[in-house]
Design a protein around this motif. Structure first.
Motif, short mmCIF file in Angstrom:
data_model
loop_
_atom_site.label_atom_id
_atom_site.label_comp_id
_atom_site.label_asym_id
_atom_site.label_seq_id
_atom_site.Cartn_x
_atom_site.Cartn_y
_atom_site.Cartn_z
N LEU A 204 23.71 0.12 29.93
CA LEU A 204 24.71 -0.68 29.20
C LEU A 204 25.62 0.23 28.36
O LEU A 204 26.82 0.00 28.27
CB LEU A 204 24.03 -1.72 28.32
N GLU A 205 24.99 1.27 27.82
CA GLU A 205 25.80 2.23 27.03
C GLU A 205 26.80 2.93 27.95
O GLU A 205 27.98 3.08 27.61
CB GLU A 205 24.86 3.26 26.38
N LEU A 206 26.30 3.30 29.14
CA LEU A 206 27.20 3.98 30.08
C LEU A 206 28.33 3.04 30.51
O LEU A 206 29.50 3.46 30.59
CB LEU A 206 26.41 4.44 31.31
N LEU A 207 27.97 1.79 30.76
CA LEU A 207 29.00 0.83 31.18
C LEU A 207 30.12 0.74 30.14
O LEU A 207 31.30 0.69 30.47
CB LEU A 207 28.39 -0.55 31.41
N ASN A 215 32.93 -8.91 28.35
CA ASN A 215 32.63 -9.99 29.30
C ASN A 215 31.87 -9.47 30.52
O ASN A 215 30.97 -10.13 31.02
CB ASN A 215 33.94 -10.67 29.78
N TYR A 216 32.27 -8.29 30.98
CA TYR A 216 31.61 -7.68 32.14
C TYR A 216 30.12 -7.45 31.85
O TYR A 216 29.27 -7.66 32.71
CB TYR A 216 32.29 -6.36 32.47
N ILE A 217 29.83 -7.03 30.63
CA ILE A 217 28.45 -6.72 30.26
C ILE A 217 27.66 -7.99 29.92
O ILE A 217 26.51 -8.15 30.33
CB ILE A 217 28.43 -5.73 29.07
N ARG A 218 28.31 -8.91 29.23
CA ARG A 218 27.58 -10.07 28.71
C ARG A 218 27.43 -11.21 29.71
O ARG A 218 26.41 -11.90 29.71
CB ARG A 218 28.30 -10.62 27.48
N THR A 219 28.46 -11.43 30.52
CA THR A 219 28.42 -12.60 31.39
C THR A 219 27.18 -12.66 32.30
O THR A 219 26.60 -13.73 32.46
CB THR A 219 29.73 -12.71 32.23
N LEU B 98 23.55 10.06 33.67
CA LEU B 98 23.40 9.42 34.99
C LEU B 98 22.31 8.36 34.92
O LEU B 98 21.39 8.47 34.09
CB LEU B 98 23.03 10.47 36.04
N LEU B 99 22.43 7.38 35.78
CA LEU B 99 21.37 6.36 35.89
C LEU B 99 20.38 6.89 36.92
O LEU B 99 20.63 6.85 38.13
CB LEU B 99 21.96 5.03 36.33
#
Lengths: 295, 232
Positions: A204-207, A215-219, B98-99
């Motif tokens: 999530l941090e990377l995202l 919205n991309y993370i929470r939806t 990286l993941l």
């Protein structure tokens, strides 16, 4: 790639990566819906039965002697003095005997040696529908028992009282199981989403770092909550319907269950139950997101 | 983001960064970097190179001073605005980020997925990048199973996958042999020639020795210009 596609793919990934905990959460929500809906269904049917009992309710006032027409008028006035009633009907000894004989059917020969006036005369009083709460009927019964010439008043007191107390007990269980549904749906889903968020913290941090919007993370987590509510309520209600059908089949034929018509929830009630489950699960997922996915 | 050669892509005005309890990473750093420029930032370990790059993508906030990217004060950016900015900045982190439970292809695709690129575009781009970085055979490998050098290249591929206007690279060649270093630098130079602004933090002098790009040095938290660059 559209937003919806991206979100659905993320939901699929979440389910795939944490399928066991997802399954356990779904099971808990389904079970809670099942338990709540079960007691609610019992309560609903009891209310219907209660209505039916209330509809058929009549008080029978047994009299010492058959009242002459003048006395009948006096008694009528006295009864009406308490409250309006739907119907007052005087039953003579002979009429009572005839009724009893017809009720015996093929066994009416047992009455052959009996005198035709051995049954007491009575008054059948059908109270107004507005007077059908247990306490009011009790008061009315007490009033009638004090009328001159009355032997006793009957309306199936014991049975009706037990039925009303049982209905009250079921209503308490319904409230408790509603509490269980709320707790499990909100807390289980919230706990599950919290675990997922903690487990995927790095991702999530990377995202966020590569430019994912809130919205991309929470939806996906939001949709997870909705799905838990939708699937949980569907499975719970389907299981209850299965049980209901099985009981109806198993206990069909002569018996106590056949006296009354038991019915399953109507479609609007099913929709409302599903919406409530969805809202509760979504609330669970929202609380976790608010706490652990700060913007 | 603007790719006009004469516009300013990065502007820092009197930027300081202080870490608790008493680490002064940067002190009054002021610098302007034009769009399309390639800049090397050198300095010893702990000189503040990584902090400098983190400030540019708002991974860190300055204690004092102003950071502007393409004319926008990034302190004011939040939510969608910040997300859009980050989609236009490709960062290859020193610790790779990286993941490790995802494949190489999935890791590279992440930055394009958040920009809602079409799946077939993503597949094509991933394939091209893996070819450029000699990682084609690692397409479906878990990044946790790769060597440090391979992980470094995957991190770089992810940084540039979205064709960002600004590329920040932290120690790009630290774990690479000379042949792979050459390959990586060729890719970065190609992106630069295509118009991207590139900032490379490194202490490997071999990668900037034979270039005529601007060279900055961070020393004691302060920025010094060692060589003025020539715009392409």
């Amino acid at each position: 790639m559209s937003f919806i596609f991206a979100v659905l793919r993320q939901v699929y990934r979440n389910f795939r990566q944490t399928w066991l905990s997802q399954f356990m959460t779904l099971l808990t929500v389904s079970l809670s819906v099942f338990i709540f809906a079960f007691f609610y269904l019992v309560y609903n049917n009891m209310l219907t039965i209660g209505d039916k009992l209330g509809y058929d309710l009549r008080l029978i006032v047994y009299l010492e002697d058959e009242p002459i027409p003048e006395l009948q008028e006096q008694l009528k006035r006295k009864i009406l003095a308490f409250d309006e009633v739907e119907d007052i009907r005087f039953v003579s000894r002979a009429e009572a005997f005839e009724r009893f004989r017809s009720q015996l059917g093929d066994d009416q020969d047992v009455l052959e040696d009996m005198p035709k006036d051995f049954l007491p005369p009575s008054i059948e009083v059908v109270p107004l529908k507005s007077l059908r709460s247990l306490n009011q009927v009790k008061l009315f019964s007490e009033y009638l028992s004090k009328l001159p010439g009355t032997i006793k008043v009957q309306y199936g007191q014991d049975w009706i009282e037990r039925f009303y107390y049982f209905t009250r007990l079921v209503s308490i269980i319904v409230v408790l199981s509603a509490g269980l549904l709320i707790l499990t749906s909100v807390f289980m889903v919230s706990y599950k989403i919290r675990l997922t968020i903690i487990g995927r913290r790095e991702e999530l941090e990377l995202l966020r770092l590569v430019g994912a919007t809130n919205n991309y993370i929470r939806t996906p987590f939001f949709i997870e909550g909705v799905l838990h509510g939708l699937l949980g309520s569907s499975i719970g209600l389907a299981a209850l319907f299965g049980l209901f059908t099985w009981i109806k089949m198993k206990f069909s034929g002569p018996g106590i269950l056949n006296i009354f018509e038991f019915s399953f929830f109507q479609p609007p009630a099913i929709i409302v139950l599903a919406i409530i489950s969805i809202l509760l699960c979504t609330m669970g997922s929202y609380t976790s997101m608010r706490k652990y996915l700060k913007k | 983001m603007s790719n006009q050669p004469n516009s300013t892509m990065v502007e820092l005005i009197k930027v300081s960064k202080h870490y608790h309890p008493n680490i002064q990473a940067l002190t009054d750093v002021s610098i302007s970097i034009r769009s399309g420029e390639m800049v090397f930032i050198t300095g010893r370990s702990g000189a503040g190179k990584t902090t400098f790059l983190k400030l540019l993508c708002k991974m860190e906030l300055p204690t004092r001073g102003m950071v502007e990217i393409d004319g926008i004060d990034i302190r004011r950016l939040r939510g969608k605005g910040l997300a859009i900015l980050r989609q236009n900045i490709g960062v290859a982190y020193q610790d790779f980020k990286l993941l490790t439970d995802r494949t190489v292809a999935e890791n590279i695709a992440v930055s394009m997925e958040v920009s809602y690129r079409k799946p077939n575009q993503i597949r094509k781009r991933v394939k091209t990048l893996l070819e450029e970085l000699d990682l084609t055979d690692k397409h479906n490998s878990m990044t946790g199973d790769l060597s440090r050098g391979e992980q470094q290249r995957v991190a770089l591929a992810r940084a540039v996958a979205n064709s960002p206007s600004l590329i920040l690279v932290d120690e790009p060649t630290g774990n690479l042999d000379s042949a792979t270093t050459e390959r990586v630098m060729t890719m970065i130079k190609n992106l630069h020639q295509a118009g991207a602004t590139v900032l490379i933090a490194t202490h490997d002098h071999t990668i900037y020795r034979n270039t005529d790009d601007r060279l900055l040095e961070l020393r004691g938290g302060q920025m010094y210009q060692l060589r003025d660059g020539v715009m392409q």
